[in-house]
Design a protein around this motif. Structure first.
Motif, PDB file in Angstrom:
ATOM      1  N   GLN A  48      -4.052  26.702 -69.147  1.00  0.00           N
ATOM      2  CA  GLN A  48      -3.380  27.989 -69.338  1.00  0.00           C
ATOM      3  C   GLN A  48      -2.502  28.322 -68.142  1.00  0.00           C
ATOM      4  OE1 GLN A  48      -6.735  30.592 -70.155  1.00  0.00           O
ATOM      5  NE2 GLN A  48      -5.996  30.864 -72.242  1.00  0.00           N
ATOM      6  N   GLN A  49      -2.994  28.041 -66.935  1.00  0.00           N
ATOM      7  CA  GLN A  49      -2.230  28.323 -65.722  1.00  0.00           C
ATOM      8  C   GLN A  49      -0.973  27.467 -65.677  1.00  0.00           C
ATOM      9  OE1 GLN A  49      -2.970  30.779 -63.405  1.00  0.00           O
ATOM     10  NE2 GLN A  49      -0.906  30.333 -62.726  1.00  0.00           N
ATOM     11  N   MET A  50      -1.081  26.203 -66.091  1.00  0.00           N
ATOM     12  CA  MET A  50       0.089  25.328 -66.105  1.00  0.00           C
ATOM     13  C   MET A  50       1.137  25.848 -67.084  1.00  0.00           C
ATOM     14  SD  MET A  50      -1.770  21.580 -65.902  1.00  0.00           S
ATOM     15  CE  MET A  50      -0.360  20.758 -66.584  1.00  0.00           C
ATOM     16  N   ILE A  51       0.682  26.310 -68.253  1.00  0.00           N
ATOM     17  CA  ILE A  51       1.608  26.858 -69.247  1.00  0.00           C
ATOM     18  C   ILE A  51       2.267  28.105 -68.694  1.00  0.00           C
ATOM     19  CG2 ILE A  51       1.739  27.977 -71.519  1.00  0.00           C
ATOM     20  CD1 ILE A  51      -0.503  25.986 -72.398  1.00  0.00           C
ATOM     21  N   GLN A  52       1.463  28.982 -68.080  1.00  0.00           N
ATOM     22  CA  GLN A  52       2.005  30.215 -67.513  1.00  0.00           C
ATOM     23  C   GLN A  52       2.998  29.904 -66.391  1.00  0.00           C
ATOM     24  OE1 GLN A  52      -0.901  32.841 -65.735  1.00  0.00           O
ATOM     25  NE2 GLN A  52       0.489  34.578 -65.813  1.00  0.00           N
ATOM     26  N   ASP A  53       2.657  28.961 -65.532  1.00  0.00           N
ATOM     27  CA  ASP A  53       3.566  28.581 -64.451  1.00  0.00           C
ATOM     28  C   ASP A  53       4.884  28.052 -65.009  1.00  0.00           C
ATOM     29  OD1 ASP A  53       1.621  29.306 -62.635  1.00  0.00           O
ATOM     30  OD2 ASP A  53       1.039  27.246 -62.135  1.00  0.00           O
ATOM     31  N   ASP A  54       4.806  27.268 -66.086  1.00  0.00           N
ATOM     32  CA  ASP A  54       6.013  26.733 -66.712  1.00  0.00           C
ATOM     33  C   ASP A  54       6.866  27.862 -67.287  1.00  0.00           C
ATOM     34  OD1 ASP A  54       7.623  24.480 -67.583  1.00  0.00           O
ATOM     35  OD2 ASP A  54       6.993  25.024 -69.615  1.00  0.00           O
ATOM     36  N   ILE A  56       6.924  30.975 -66.261  1.00  0.00           N
ATOM     37  CA  ILE A  56       7.492  31.718 -65.128  1.00  0.00           C
ATOM     38  C   ILE A  56       8.695  30.962 -64.564  1.00  0.00           C
ATOM     39  CG2 ILE A  56       7.053  32.438 -62.736  1.00  0.00           C
ATOM     40  CD1 ILE A  56       4.175  33.118 -63.671  1.00  0.00           C
ATOM     41  N   ALA A  57       8.562  29.652 -64.423  1.00  0.00           N
ATOM     42  CA  ALA A  57       9.671  28.848 -63.900  1.00  0.00           C
ATOM     43  C   ALA A  57      10.885  28.935 -64.825  1.00  0.00           C
ATOM     44  CB  ALA A  57       9.228  27.390 -63.735  1.00  0.00           C
ATOM     45  N   ASP A  62      16.294  31.161 -66.042  1.00  0.00           N
ATOM     46  CA  ASP A  62      17.151  32.009 -66.878  1.00  0.00           C
ATOM     47  C   ASP A  62      17.724  33.165 -66.065  1.00  0.00           C
ATOM     48  OD1 ASP A  62      16.543  30.326 -68.974  1.00  0.00           O
ATOM     49  OD2 ASP A  62      15.142  31.725 -69.941  1.00  0.00           O
ATOM     50  N   ALA A  63      16.884  33.774 -65.225  1.00  0.00           N
ATOM     51  CA  ALA A  63      17.344  34.890 -64.392  1.00  0.00           C
ATOM     52  C   ALA A  63      18.395  34.420 -63.389  1.00  0.00           C
ATOM     53  CB  ALA A  63      16.161  35.530 -63.663  1.00  0.00           C
ATOM     54  N   ASP A 117      13.966  35.515 -54.204  1.00  0.00           N
ATOM     55  CA  ASP A 117      13.214  34.550 -54.986  1.00  0.00           C
ATOM     56  C   ASP A 117      14.030  34.042 -56.174  1.00  0.00           C
ATOM     57  OD1 ASP A 117      10.848  33.062 -55.633  1.00  0.00           O
ATOM     58  OD2 ASP A 117      10.412  34.528 -57.188  1.00  0.00           O
ATOM     59  N   LEU A 118      14.744  34.953 -56.812  1.00  0.00           N
ATOM     60  CA  LEU A 118      15.525  34.579 -57.997  1.00  0.00           C
ATOM     61  C   LEU A 118      16.769  33.767 -57.656  1.00  0.00           C
ATOM     62  CD1 LEU A 118      15.291  37.783 -60.173  1.00  0.00           C
ATOM     63  CD2 LEU A 118      14.125  35.599 -60.521  1.00  0.00           C
TER      64      LEU A 118
END
Length: 124
Positions: A48-54, A56-57, A62-63, A117-118
């Motif tokens: 789940q953390q890997m999916i969430q990290d992906d 976020i990346a 996109d930003a 960061d962005l």
């Protein structure tokens, strides 16, 4: 599995040594299960953390595309709208929302951190 069979074969036909080996293998299996249970969230959480990290990346990429060429000054000029949008989207705790609404310096520092960061610290 093959390693365990190899160990059992190495012990031979001695019932006492075979029992000791099986007890040791049981302890190792229990230890593995305990480590998984005691790890923060176990394997499922790691996936789940890997999916969430992906995700976020991807959102950051996109930003970055949307902000391409945007200066810090332009970003800051729109800070009130950014703050309201961030609060409305639920991305800030009520405490942080209250702090940033009343403490411009704290909001400026946080917003600068987000901007850097962005955009990847390209503009200082």
């Amino acid at each position: 599995e093959d390693a365990m069979q190899g160990l059992k074969a190495a012990v031979g036909d001695d019932p006492q040594r075979l029992a000791e080996m099986e007890e040791l293998l049981d302890k190792l299996s229990a230890l593995d299960a305990e480590q998984l249970e005691n790890s923060p969230g176990g394997t499922h959480s790691s996936i789940q953390q890997m999916i969430q990290d992906d995700e976020i990346a991807k959102a950051k990429r996109d930003a970055r595309k949307m902000l391409d060429g945007t200066t810090w000054e332009f970003f800051w000029e729109n800070q009130e709208a950014i703050l309201e949008s961030t609060i409305a989207s639920g991305q800030l705790s009520p405490e942080d929302a209250a702090l940033f609404k009343t403490d411009e310096g704290a909001w400026r520092e946080k917003l600068r951190f987000i901007f850097d960061d962005l955009v990847g610290n390209q503009e200082l």
